[in-house]
Design an enzyme around this catalytic site. Sequence first.
Site, PDB file in Angstrom:
ATOM      1  N   SER A  52       0.821  -1.208   0.000  1.00  0.00           N
ATOM      2  CA  SER A  52       0.000   0.000   0.000  1.00  0.00           C
ATOM      3  C   SER A  52       0.861   1.267   0.000  1.00  0.00           C
ATOM      4  O   SER A  52       1.863   1.357   0.700  1.00  0.00           O
ATOM      5  CB  SER A  52      -0.889  -0.004   1.247  1.00  0.00           C
ATOM      6  N   ALA A  79       6.946  11.244   4.464  1.00  0.00           N
ATOM      7  CA  ALA A  79       5.857  11.808   5.260  1.00  0.00           C
ATOM      8  C   ALA A  79       4.888  12.412   4.260  1.00  0.00           C
ATOM      9  O   ALA A  79       4.954  13.596   3.925  1.00  0.00           O
ATOM     10  CB  ALA A  79       6.365  12.866   6.231  1.00  0.00           C
ATOM     11  N   LEU A 135      -0.809  10.783   3.920  1.00  0.00           N
ATOM     12  CA  LEU A 135      -1.989  10.163   3.324  1.00  0.00           C
ATOM     13  C   LEU A 135      -2.839  11.112   2.505  1.00  0.00           C
ATOM     14  O   LEU A 135      -4.046  11.245   2.709  1.00  0.00           O
ATOM     15  CB  LEU A 135      -2.825   9.472   4.405  1.00  0.00           C
ATOM     16  N   ASN A 153      -6.844  -0.599   1.536  1.00  0.00           N
ATOM     17  CA  ASN A 153      -6.081  -0.299   2.752  1.00  0.00           C
ATOM     18  C   ASN A 153      -6.733   0.919   3.387  1.00  0.00           C
ATOM     19  O   ASN A 153      -6.853   1.964   2.750  1.00  0.00           O
ATOM     20  CB  ASN A 153      -4.624  -0.025   2.345  1.00  0.00           C
ATOM     21  N   CYS A 208      -2.111   5.005  12.218  1.00  0.00           N
ATOM     22  CA  CYS A 208      -2.651   6.346  12.009  1.00  0.00           C
ATOM     23  C   CYS A 208      -2.934   6.926  13.387  1.00  0.00           C
ATOM     24  O   CYS A 208      -3.242   6.197  14.317  1.00  0.00           O
ATOM     25  CB  CYS A 208      -3.965   6.340  11.242  1.00  0.00           C
ATOM     26  N   THR A 255       6.037   1.351   8.002  1.00  0.00           N
ATOM     27  CA  THR A 255       7.317   2.064   8.096  1.00  0.00           C
ATOM     28  C   THR A 255       7.681   2.343   9.560  1.00  0.00           C
ATOM     29  O   THR A 255       6.809   2.426  10.426  1.00  0.00           O
ATOM     30  CB  THR A 255       7.252   3.388   7.327  1.00  0.00           C
ATOM     31  N   GLY A 268      11.521  -3.802   2.834  1.00  0.00           N
ATOM     32  CA  GLY A 268      12.777  -3.809   2.100  1.00  0.00           C
ATOM     33  C   GLY A 268      13.013  -4.968   1.169  1.00  0.00           C
ATOM     34  O   GLY A 268      14.149  -5.220   0.762  1.00  0.00           O
ATOM     35  N   GLY A 324       7.349  -2.862  -1.609  1.00  0.00           N
ATOM     36  CA  GLY A 324       6.987  -1.443  -1.659  1.00  0.00           C
ATOM     37  C   GLY A 324       8.074  -0.612  -2.295  1.00  0.00           C
ATOM     38  O   GLY A 324       8.146  -0.473  -3.523  1.00  0.00           O
TER      39      GLY A 324
HETATM   40  C1  LIG Z   1       5.757   6.506  -0.095  1.00  0.00           C
HETATM   41  C2  LIG Z   1       5.130   5.471   0.791  1.00  0.00           C
HETATM   42  C3  LIG Z   1       3.768   5.539   1.080  1.00  0.00           C
HETATM   43  C4  LIG Z   1       3.155   4.594   1.898  1.00  0.00           C
HETATM   44  N1  LIG Z   1       1.808   4.668   2.150  1.00  0.00           N
HETATM   45  C5  LIG Z   1       1.199   3.705   2.893  1.00  0.00           C
HETATM   46  C6  LIG Z   1      -0.220   3.708   3.095  1.00  0.00           C
HETATM   47  O1  LIG Z   1      -0.943   4.556   2.569  1.00  0.00           O
HETATM   48  N2  LIG Z   1      -0.774   2.750   3.879  1.00  0.00           N
HETATM   49  C7  LIG Z   1      -0.004   1.758   4.455  1.00  0.00           C
HETATM   50  O2  LIG Z   1      -0.540   0.895   5.145  1.00  0.00           O
HETATM   51  N3  LIG Z   1       1.334   1.716   4.244  1.00  0.00           N
HETATM   52  C8  LIG Z   1       1.952   2.657   3.493  1.00  0.00           C
HETATM   53  N4  LIG Z   1       3.317   2.593   3.276  1.00  0.00           N
HETATM   54  C9  LIG Z   1       4.103   1.508   3.898  1.00  0.00           C
HETATM   55  C10 LIG Z   1       4.354   0.345   2.948  1.00  0.00           C
HETATM   56  O3  LIG Z   1       3.134  -0.239   2.523  1.00  0.00           O
HETATM   57  C11 LIG Z   1       5.242  -0.715   3.608  1.00  0.00           C
HETATM   58  O4  LIG Z   1       4.602  -1.188   4.781  1.00  0.00           O
HETATM   59  C12 LIG Z   1       6.617  -0.199   4.011  1.00  0.00           C
HETATM   60  O5  LIG Z   1       7.074   0.749   3.090  1.00  0.00           O
HETATM   61  C13 LIG Z   1       7.655  -1.309   4.159  1.00  0.00           C
HETATM   62  O6  LIG Z   1       7.845  -2.015   2.958  1.00  0.00           O
HETATM   63  P1  LIG Z   1       8.983  -1.646   1.873  1.00  0.00           P
HETATM   64  O7  LIG Z   1      10.284  -1.533   2.637  1.00  0.00           O
HETATM   65  O8  LIG Z   1       8.958  -2.765   0.894  1.00  0.00           O
HETATM   66  O9  LIG Z   1       8.598  -0.356   1.286  1.00  0.00           O
HETATM   67  C14 LIG Z   1       3.936   3.543   2.458  1.00  0.00           C
HETATM   68  C15 LIG Z   1       5.305   3.466   2.149  1.00  0.00           C
HETATM   69  C16 LIG Z   1       5.911   4.403   1.325  1.00  0.00           C
HETATM   70  C17 LIG Z   1       7.378   4.291   1.022  1.00  0.00           C
END
Ligand SMILES: Cc1cc2nc3c(=O)[nH]c(=O)nc-3n(C[C@H](O)[C@H](O)[C@H](O)COP(=O)(O)O)c2cc1C
Lengths: 276, 319
Positions: free
Chosen positions: B28, B77, B80, B106, B137, B200, B251, B272
């Site tokens: 997401s 940051a 949303l 989501n 949130c 994150t 990651g 992601g």
């Molecule tokens: C730019 C960005 C926006 C994100 N927006 C959301 C979100 O709207 N809802 C959510 O549950 N997680 C959000 N995440 C978190 C990711 O879904 C994921 O949990 C997190 O980035 C770890 O995975 P990754 O290291 O593969 O990115 C966001 C991450 C990034 C980098």
Amino acid sequence: MSRPAAPPRRDLRARLVRRVELSADAQLLRFESASPSPALPGQFAMLRLEGGGLLRRPYSYCDLDDSGDPFRFSLLIKEVGVGTRALMRLRDGGTVSCLGPLGTWFEPPSAEETAVVVAGGVGIAPFVLFCRRLAEAGRSGIVLLGGRRRPDLYLREEFERFGMEVRCATEDGSFGQRGYVTELLPEALADATAPRVYSCGPTGMLLRTAELARRAGAPHQVSIERRMGCGMGCCLGCVVWAGRRPGDPPEYLRSCTEGPVFDADAIAWDRDPHPL
Amino acid sequence: MSRAEAPAVDLGVEIAGLHLPTPLIAASGTFGYGDEYAGVADYGAIGAISAKGLYLNPRDGCPPPRIWETPSGMLNAIGLQEVGIERFLAEKLPSVRALGKVLIANICGSSFEEYGELARRLDDAEGVHGIEVNISCPNVSAGGIEFGCDPDMAARATEVVRRGTRLPVIPKLSPSASDIGGMARRVEDAGADAVSLINTIPAMAVDVETRRPRLANTIGGLSGPAVRPVAVRMVWQAARATRLPVIGMGGIAGAEDAIEFLLAGASAVQIGTMNFVDPGVWRRTRSDLEDYCRRHGVARVRDLTGAMEPFPPAPEVRR
Ligand SMILES: Cc1cc2nc3c(=O)[nH]c(=O)nc-3n(C[C@H](O)[C@H](O)[C@H](O)COP(=O)(O)O)c2cc1C
Ligand SMILES: Cc1cc2nc3c(=O)[nH]c(=O)nc-3n(C[C@H](O)[C@H](O)[C@H](O)COP(=O)(O)OP(=O)(O)OC[C@H]3O[C@@H](n4cnc5c(N)ncnc54)[C@H](O)[C@@H]3O)c2cc1C
Ligand code: FES
């Protein structure tokens, strides 16, 4: 020049075939790739290469030759950090992954209009392709180039070769008029019939250009630089506070998707914090 | 053995009643509403898409700068920024539905009521197959503390979503929870069908020249390879603590990383940040995952879940 549709996006491997040192910290890099990525002037690519940081970095297509196989394109790069440094140190024959073409593009001037380009520093990049297309259509225009010193007026001869009327300003007076490039704009606006302004460069320059163009009633398209995470409209990291069209209420628009080229009037300059 | 005669590997997984053709899910907030990467990513390798976080009402999001690159990761940051449920259903869902993918919505609430309302609105939305509940949130009425930090609030958010929908409910756990296993158990008791993690990690960076934070919001969320070992540990702990299927992320950049999560107990994984870096990650991960399974004589990728071997006990050492 009719209005083209957005060209398809691809992630291609491209090979460095030529490097021209333009100044101590700027280079023109020419790449070749097996399949074409027919970018329009103002569009950009997201590049990834070994040692150049985790995220891809956005660069404007500076020029391209899609007449044959292999497809060739060039980028104008100025060193500011790890990604640009890695590009500038890429060995001949080294490869990058190039995702593009992305984003919006400059609309060509109508038959009655005269293009007036305002470009500062590395913001000169997209206008080489822009002016190449103008020249191919048998048109001319006024190109205002600005930089700190003479070596920063990248690719000036290129614009002259395309038959553009080139006027320059340097902050130290080493070439052209001393001062900012925007100081050349009022006269250019007066000289051009039905001027249509195109700008790319430092934020201060864009702001001043927007102000002068608005005052002269000239339409103005501006290319905005933002930090980008994806270039594909998904991270929302690259936003600009702007309306979808002039007059629309502003919202955060993605400069990689709704931009990087915007109508200057659509941007809420007073609220947009324009930081990098 | 040549590729042609190699035995087929079954990449399908079942999670919370959903069948995914591959265990790879788009995370997401990193894959838009789903169709943004059309023509660039290999959608055939993607088992499901977790769409961009949805609030009840449209939101502007945080002012820029919103992202910053860190060693092997990134801070974001975004706040949303999104269109709200109304426009999602009317404008985004039809084109995403056309992709024919398993779509997980989501959701994000600023109150329990909002979570419940979102669940009810999505319940009969054609083309939505599951609900991932982002509990990272701030709860506005609890002074902005994250739902995901507090097991009681996380359980209650899960419960109101559960009551609002028949769709599978997948709370997305926050790495800020002090006891991730306990948190997973609480949301299990509250009616969750699976859990996903990690979101994150709260983090920040400072520009020493200007002495300002790198992000306008000061604090952002860290993602990318930098968080992976933390995420693998949390997935392992969550998987041991509950019977729920666990969706792991943090990651992942390729098959080896994905397999690490599977062995630690995940039934599927999300990708992601590394999709931004390389949209080819989907095709590559799927094919390397198949190769790994062949090399290791694994017929079904789901057999990898939790298949980590304990470290052999140390031999007696005479002192
Ligand atoms: C730019 C960005 C926006 C994100 N927006 C959301 C979100 O709207 N809802 C959510 O549950 N997680 C959000 N995440 C978190 C990711 O879904 C994921 O949990 C997190 O980035 C770890 O995975 P990754 O290291 O593969 O990115 C966001 C991450 C990034 C980098
Ligand atoms: C649409 C677009 C087109 C661009 N075209 C060109 C071009 O043709 N030639 C060129 O040399 N540069 C261009 N840039 C700028 C280029 O993307 C950045 O200089 C580059 O990303 C910096 O990467 P780095 O790793 O070298 O620097 P980093 O180490 O990431 O950062 C160094 C400094 O550069 C700033 N920076 C980071 N990202 C950007 C960014 N996206 N834009 C501007 N500054 C940034 C940082 O805030 C920091 O101060 C363009 C940017 C955009 C958005
Ligand atoms: S760079 Fe990711 S949305 Fe624009």
